[in-house]
Design a protein around this motif. Sequence first.
Motif, PDB file in Angstrom:
ATOM      1  N   ASP A  80     -21.002 -77.204 -38.918  1.00  0.00           N
ATOM      2  CA  ASP A  80     -21.848 -78.372 -39.156  1.00  0.00           C
ATOM      3  C   ASP A  80     -22.880 -78.092 -40.257  1.00  0.00           C
ATOM      4  N   ASP A  81     -22.568 -77.136 -41.144  1.00  0.00           N
ATOM      5  CA  ASP A  81     -23.430 -76.720 -42.254  1.00  0.00           C
ATOM      6  C   ASP A  81     -24.730 -76.062 -41.802  1.00  0.00           C
ATOM      7  N   SER A  82     -24.810 -75.649 -40.539  1.00  0.00           N
ATOM      8  CA  SER A  82     -25.971 -74.909 -40.061  1.00  0.00           C
ATOM      9  C   SER A  82     -25.747 -73.420 -40.318  1.00  0.00           C
ATOM     10  N   GLU A  83     -26.774 -72.630 -40.067  1.00  0.00           N
ATOM     11  CA  GLU A  83     -26.669 -71.177 -40.203  1.00  0.00           C
ATOM     12  C   GLU A  83     -26.478 -70.567 -38.824  1.00  0.00           C
ATOM     13  N   VAL A  84     -25.418 -69.777 -38.680  1.00  0.00           N
ATOM     14  CA  VAL A  84     -25.120 -69.090 -37.434  1.00  0.00           C
ATOM     15  C   VAL A  84     -25.448 -67.611 -37.653  1.00  0.00           C
ATOM     16  N   LEU A  85     -26.414 -67.090 -36.879  1.00  0.00           N
ATOM     17  CA  LEU A  85     -26.869 -65.710 -37.060  1.00  0.00           C
ATOM     18  C   LEU A  85     -26.040 -64.744 -36.232  1.00  0.00           C
ATOM     19  N   ASP A  86     -25.625 -63.645 -36.858  1.00  0.00           N
ATOM     20  CA  ASP A  86     -24.931 -62.558 -36.185  1.00  0.00           C
ATOM     21  C   ASP A  86     -25.959 -61.707 -35.444  1.00  0.00           C
ATOM     22  N   GLU A  87     -25.485 -60.830 -34.582  1.00  0.00           N
ATOM     23  CA  GLU A  87     -26.376 -59.892 -33.898  1.00  0.00           C
ATOM     24  C   GLU A  87     -26.964 -58.917 -34.928  1.00  0.00           C
ATOM     25  N   PRO A  88     -28.245 -58.547 -34.795  1.00  0.00           N
ATOM     26  CA  PRO A  88     -28.845 -57.568 -35.711  1.00  0.00           C
ATOM     27  C   PRO A  88     -28.164 -56.205 -35.590  1.00  0.00           C
ATOM     28  N   ILE A  89     -28.133 -55.499 -36.711  1.00  0.00           N
ATOM     29  CA  ILE A  89     -27.530 -54.163 -36.796  1.00  0.00           C
ATOM     30  C   ILE A  89     -28.525 -53.249 -37.485  1.00  0.00           C
ATOM     31  N   GLY A  90     -28.638 -51.991 -37.028  1.00  0.00           N
ATOM     32  CA  GLY A  90     -29.537 -51.031 -37.648  1.00  0.00           C
ATOM     33  C   GLY A  90     -28.962 -50.508 -38.955  1.00  0.00           C
ATOM     34  N   ILE A  91     -29.851 -50.265 -39.931  1.00  0.00           N
ATOM     35  CA  ILE A  91     -29.432 -49.744 -41.235  1.00  0.00           C
ATOM     36  C   ILE A  91     -30.563 -48.900 -41.810  1.00  0.00           C
ATOM     37  N   ASP A  92     -30.211 -47.852 -42.502  1.00  0.00           N
ATOM     38  CA  ASP A  92     -31.165 -47.081 -43.299  1.00  0.00           C
ATOM     39  C   ASP A  92     -30.919 -47.510 -44.737  1.00  0.00           C
ATOM     40  N   ILE A  93     -31.803 -48.354 -45.279  1.00  0.00           N
ATOM     41  CA  ILE A  93     -31.555 -48.929 -46.604  1.00  0.00           C
ATOM     42  C   ILE A  93     -31.556 -47.890 -47.713  1.00  0.00           C
ATOM     43  N   CYS A  94     -32.108 -46.698 -47.451  1.00  0.00           N
ATOM     44  CA  CYS A  94     -32.100 -45.649 -48.482  1.00  0.00           C
ATOM     45  C   CYS A  94     -30.820 -44.822 -48.433  1.00  0.00           C
ATOM     46  N   GLU A  95     -30.085 -44.884 -47.338  1.00  0.00           N
ATOM     47  CA  GLU A  95     -28.844 -44.132 -47.223  1.00  0.00           C
ATOM     48  C   GLU A  95     -27.622 -44.997 -47.433  1.00  0.00           C
ATOM     49  N   ALA A  96     -27.770 -46.314 -47.287  1.00  0.00           N
ATOM     50  CA  ALA A  96     -26.635 -47.221 -47.426  1.00  0.00           C
ATOM     51  C   ALA A  96     -26.245 -47.362 -48.891  1.00  0.00           C
ATOM     52  N   SER A  97     -24.973 -47.254 -49.164  1.00  0.00           N
ATOM     53  CA  SER A  97     -24.447 -47.541 -50.496  1.00  0.00           C
ATOM     54  C   SER A  97     -23.759 -48.894 -50.512  1.00  0.00           C
ATOM     55  N   ASN A  98     -23.125 -49.234 -49.404  1.00  0.00           N
ATOM     56  CA  ASN A  98     -22.360 -50.474 -49.300  1.00  0.00           C
ATOM     57  C   ASN A  98     -22.522 -51.057 -47.912  1.00  0.00           C
ATOM     58  N   VAL A  99     -22.650 -52.372 -47.833  1.00  0.00           N
ATOM     59  CA  VAL A  99     -22.665 -53.093 -46.564  1.00  0.00           C
ATOM     60  C   VAL A  99     -21.439 -54.001 -46.585  1.00  0.00           C
ATOM     61  N   TYR A 100     -20.574 -53.865 -45.571  1.00  0.00           N
ATOM     62  CA  TYR A 100     -19.328 -54.610 -45.517  1.00  0.00           C
ATOM     63  C   TYR A 100     -19.406 -55.655 -44.411  1.00  0.00           C
ATOM     64  N   LEU A 101     -19.164 -56.893 -44.778  1.00  0.00           N
ATOM     65  CA  LEU A 101     -19.154 -58.000 -43.836  1.00  0.00           C
ATOM     66  C   LEU A 101     -17.707 -58.424 -43.647  1.00  0.00           C
ATOM     67  N   ASP A 102     -17.089 -57.952 -42.577  1.00  0.00           N
ATOM     68  CA  ASP A 102     -15.699 -58.271 -42.285  1.00  0.00           C
ATOM     69  C   ASP A 102     -15.644 -59.387 -41.238  1.00  0.00           C
ATOM     70  N   ASP A 103     -14.450 -59.894 -40.962  1.00  0.00           N
ATOM     71  CA  ASP A 103     -14.301 -60.990 -40.009  1.00  0.00           C
ATOM     72  C   ASP A 103     -14.804 -60.631 -38.615  1.00  0.00           C
ATOM     73  N   ASN A 104     -14.529 -59.429 -38.132  1.00  0.00           N
ATOM     74  CA  ASN A 104     -14.923 -59.066 -36.778  1.00  0.00           C
ATOM     75  C   ASN A 104     -15.771 -57.812 -36.714  1.00  0.00           C
ATOM     76  N   GLU A 105     -16.326 -57.397 -37.842  1.00  0.00           N
ATOM     77  CA  GLU A 105     -17.103 -56.167 -37.882  1.00  0.00           C
ATOM     78  C   GLU A 105     -18.037 -56.191 -39.080  1.00  0.00           C
ATOM     79  N   ILE A 106     -19.243 -55.659 -38.896  1.00  0.00           N
ATOM     80  CA  ILE A 106     -20.198 -55.455 -39.981  1.00  0.00           C
ATOM     81  C   ILE A 106     -20.597 -53.986 -39.935  1.00  0.00           C
ATOM     82  N   TYR A 107     -20.508 -53.312 -41.058  1.00  0.00           N
ATOM     83  CA  TYR A 107     -20.825 -51.891 -41.092  1.00  0.00           C
ATOM     84  C   TYR A 107     -21.276 -51.497 -42.491  1.00  0.00           C
ATOM     85  N   TYR A 108     -21.798 -50.277 -42.611  1.00  0.00           N
ATOM     86  CA  TYR A 108     -22.245 -49.777 -43.910  1.00  0.00           C
ATOM     87  C   TYR A 108     -21.904 -48.308 -44.044  1.00  0.00           C
ATOM     88  N   ASP A 109     -21.867 -47.866 -45.290  1.00  0.00           N
ATOM     89  CA  ASP A 109     -21.707 -46.429 -45.565  1.00  0.00           C
ATOM     90  C   ASP A 109     -22.618 -46.039 -46.704  1.00  0.00           C
TER      91      ASP A 109
END
Length: 120
Positions: free
Chosen positions: A91-120
């Motif tokens: 309905d053009d609204s914003e649906v928020l995913d569950e929050p995930i922990g991240i170390d922004i100084c160690e992350a090189s990539n954040v991947y938003l997949d269909d059933n998973e969100i992760y970073y390396d």
Amino acid sequence: MNYLKSAGCALVLLMGSTAAFAQGTGSEGYFQIYNNTEGNVVVGFYTNDGSGWSDNWLSDILQPGESARAEFTADSGEYEQAFQVGWLGQDDSEVLDEPIGIDICEASNVYLDDNEIYYD
């Protein structure tokens, strides 16, 4: 371009077309966000360093297959943060995913997949 200033940390997110940017590295002040979904549109990307949720980092929506580069500078501040993704709802609204922990100084990539969100 959106700016976030939190605990002495300034963050900027720039849009890219597809996977055109080189792999990022948080230790150098940037990381790449990839929308690897089949058909989901990213409308929001938020961080929280413990002092509350940021404004939306995205200046434009992130279509499937697109990526964006997140840049930040910091003299001080929290690198351990929670992040949350907002998806475009039916309905053009914003649906928020569950929050995930991240170390922004160690992350090189954040991947938003269909059933998973992760970073390396």
